[in-house]
Design an enzyme around this catalytic site. Sequence first.
Site, PDB file in Angstrom:
ATOM      1  CG  ASN A 127      19.862 -24.360 -58.171  1.00 16.48           C
ATOM      2  OD1 ASN A 127      20.265 -25.490 -58.366  1.00 16.48           O
ATOM      3  ND2 ASN A 127      18.775 -23.897 -58.751  1.00 16.48           N
ATOM      4  CB  SER A 164      18.393 -18.847 -58.310  1.00 14.15           C
ATOM      5  OG  SER A 164      17.515 -18.703 -59.395  1.00 14.15           O
ATOM      6  CE1 TYR A 166      11.878 -25.699 -61.685  1.00  8.58           C
ATOM      7  CE2 TYR A 166      13.989 -26.220 -62.709  1.00  8.58           C
ATOM      8  CZ  TYR A 166      12.616 -26.399 -62.626  1.00  8.58           C
ATOM      9  OH  TYR A 166      11.987 -27.271 -63.476  1.00  8.58           O
ATOM     10  CB  SER A 205      20.747 -16.444 -62.249  1.00  6.68           C
ATOM     11  OG  SER A 205      21.260 -16.909 -61.023  1.00  6.68           O
ATOM     12  N   GLY A 206      17.983 -16.118 -60.268  1.00  5.04           N
ATOM     13  CA  GLY A 206      17.458 -15.278 -59.194  1.00  5.04           C
ATOM     14  C   GLY A 206      18.510 -15.144 -58.116  1.00  5.04           C
TER      15      GLY A 206
END
Length: 365
Positions: A214, A246, A142, A284-285
């Site tokens: 990120n 993420s 993101y 967080s991904g």
Amino acid sequence: MKTNHGGPVTPRARELEISFDGEPGPLNAITDVAGVEVGHATIIRGDGKLRVGHGPIRTGVTAILPRGKRDASPVFAGYFSLNGNGEMTGIAWVEESGLLTTPIMITNTHSVGVVRDAGIAWQVRRRKMTQPWSLPVVAETYDGLLNDIDGFHVTAKHSWAALTSARGGRVAEGCVGGGTGMIGYGWKGGIGTASRRLDRKAGGYTMGILVQLNCGRPSELTVAGVPVGKELRPGHDPLSQQELGSIIIVAATDAPLMPHQLKRIARRLTMGLARTGSVSGNGSGDLFIAFSTANAVSAKRSDVETVKMLRNSRMDPLFTAAVQATEEAIVNALIAATTMVGINGRRVDAIPHARLAELMRKYGR
């Protein structure tokens, strides 16, 4: 829009005399794995107040082609999700078949769909399909703190530019491609890469890593064992104490590994991330994929294929290489990034090299 396969020369962690374990390949990049190509399309346009649909724009697309543009044959692959607050398309088929049949694309969260569709069109028009349909692997992080993410500025043209500009050799890092608007540990983040080459006794294989960074909170940052986040904080901290970012990590190797073994590699990438301080927060991904360029498809079609597989008991050096190269790739992303001002004048500083080097010396690193 800028396309970058080499891109501007940016500093790297080793140039600041930061020491890491392990022996890197010649380029210290994912492209040290023969055949792997990387390309970026970078979109930086506009300044000032956010006007959705107009900008400011700080985003892009990164493409990783496992065997390069000329060879679309599948590679064995494995996937692991450390925390699933993110997206990586095409994974159901990777998990089912053990094969990666498309390039890997990385962009921002709201551009996954257009990049996916563009990837299919690119394969169709270049006749690079391995079956009548395509299930592209497209991942995201993101960038809405710096970029007009709801303006949908990434187009098919940008996706194709990243794919067609992909090359071997040096990889552009920092504020390029999908990493253009990303933030790492409160500092400017983005794309980073590194590699490790095993010695001959361990097989002489290469492990390459590319990250889109990120994630992480400022206080967490650790560099080569030094608690940087305890002593050095961004002056313009855009993040709250809640994890908002993420990370996507891609591992490539020329070691002859099967899908279940590549899943084992993907799991170990978590340990390289942990070395830099992240706890993989709720927001967080953290999604990881690993592939092997060994076991090329034979020219003669047969119902039975013969493949090679490294013994599980011989994988420890590869596990070590994956952890070491992931840690360094993350730090390289921070070092290469430059200060960026995005929407509404929001500023995210690059980590100061001189101050970081001073801290490393203080801790004997």
